[in-house]
Write an enzyme that holds these catalytic residues in place. Structure first.
Site, short mmCIF file in Angstrom:
data_model
loop_
_atom_site.label_atom_id
_atom_site.label_comp_id
_atom_site.label_asym_id
_atom_site.label_seq_id
_atom_site.Cartn_x
_atom_site.Cartn_y
_atom_site.Cartn_z
N TYR A 70 1.01 -1.01 0.05
CA TYR A 70 -0.41 0.47 0.11
C TYR A 70 1.23 1.36 0.05
CZ TYR A 70 -3.24 2.82 1.61
OH TYR A 70 -4.53 4.33 1.64
N LYS B 201 1.48 4.01 -2.87
CA LYS B 201 0.60 5.39 -2.85
C LYS B 201 2.02 6.61 -3.14
CE LYS B 201 -3.52 4.97 -1.56
NZ LYS B 201 -4.29 6.09 -2.60
#
Length: 284
Positions: free
Chosen positions: A166, A170
């Site tokens: 994640y 990002k």
């Protein structure tokens, strides 16, 4: 210039994407939603229509696409291009953290695909529509979690845990946002990356952490402001950190801040772009 904007929000059948859609339609904007599930999307479209004001009532609709499949993303882009004469605001909000199936059918980590490659492909395919706007805005959903990218993991040669995948996806999105801002500046398109706030009260946060710091409204409010407020009319190539403000997690709103150093590093961005092109060429 008409104040009514045509806005597309990805991942808008729940969480802050849905809340932002409700707020923007209530303010009279034409809002187009996106979701993976056609039934859920239809239900949310009806809900947004019910709260819409002015001409917006007739201009609330949506698109179905599974963002873990880039072919589906490009099909959606074609549908959007055929349906809309212009696009004033694109909010790349769709995101995934924890999942039962971390690897896509193409052997890639689903976080890199949904959180970075999907918005990359969608946005590039929609640039002609955004150029039709007088002053378009692209709002990309970043995160306080940003970590240097492992290109072995990016191309599917090594596995990451949920948190690392994640955070790396990002950062990729944030790096691309800074680069995209430079590329589209001459077209009058602004690009902002935003951390909407850490541990907001959403389904994604609940599944990942089981607790929250702030209401989902905090995230929806900053998305709404970045999308349409005159306050941000001239801001581009920036990172808005909705966590900073006197160090308080519950603060109403943050401010522009510094993203991870790699997002400001031209060499790092060039490497990401090169790796991105290689991955995309291997898929199509």
């Amino acid at each position: 210039m008409s104040k009514t904007k045509t806005i597309l929000i990805t991942g808008s059948t729940d969480g802050i994407g849905k809340l932002a859609a409700l707020k923007l339609a209530e303010a009279g904007h034409q809002v187009y939603l996106h979701g993976r599930d056609a039934d859920k999307l239809a239900s949310v479209i009806a809900e947004v229509q019910a709260g819409a004001t002015g001409d917006a009532v007739d201009h609330i609709d949506g698109f179905v696409a599974d963002f873990s499949d880039l072919t589906d993303v490009l099909k959606m882009a074609t549908d959007v291009n055929e349906k809309l004469p212009k696009l004033d605001v694109l909010i790349n909000n769709a995101g995934i953290y924890t999942t039962a199936s971390a690897i896509t059918k193409d052997g890639l980590d689903v976080r890199f695909v949904v959180n970075y490659l999907a918005p990359y492909e969608l946005t590039n395919a929609l640039l002609p529509l955004l150029k039709q706007s007088n002053k378009a805005r692209i709002v990309n959903l970043s995160s306080a979690a940003q970590a240097p990218i492992s290109y072995k993991a990016f191309v599917g040669q090594e596995r990451l845990d949920d948190k690392a995948a994640y955070a790396q996806s990002k950062l990729a999105l944030t790096m691309w946002s800074m680069d995209l801002a430079d590329r589209v500046a001459s077209d009058g398109i602004n690009v902002i990356a935003v951390n909407p706030g850490s541990l907001l009260n959403t389904k994604m946060v609940d599944e990942a952490y089981g607790h929250h710091w702030s209401s989902a409204d905090k995230g929806a409010n900053i998305l709404t402001a970045l999308a349409v407020s005159d306050e941000f009319a001239d801001d581009t190539g920036k990172y808005f950190d909705n966590d900073i403000k006197d160090g308080a997690h519950g603060a109403a709103r943050g401010e522009f801040g510094q993203p991870h150093a790699d997002a400001l590093d031209k060499e790092a961005i060039a490497e990401l772009e090169s790796q991105t092109q290689q991955v995309l060429q291997s898929l199509y």
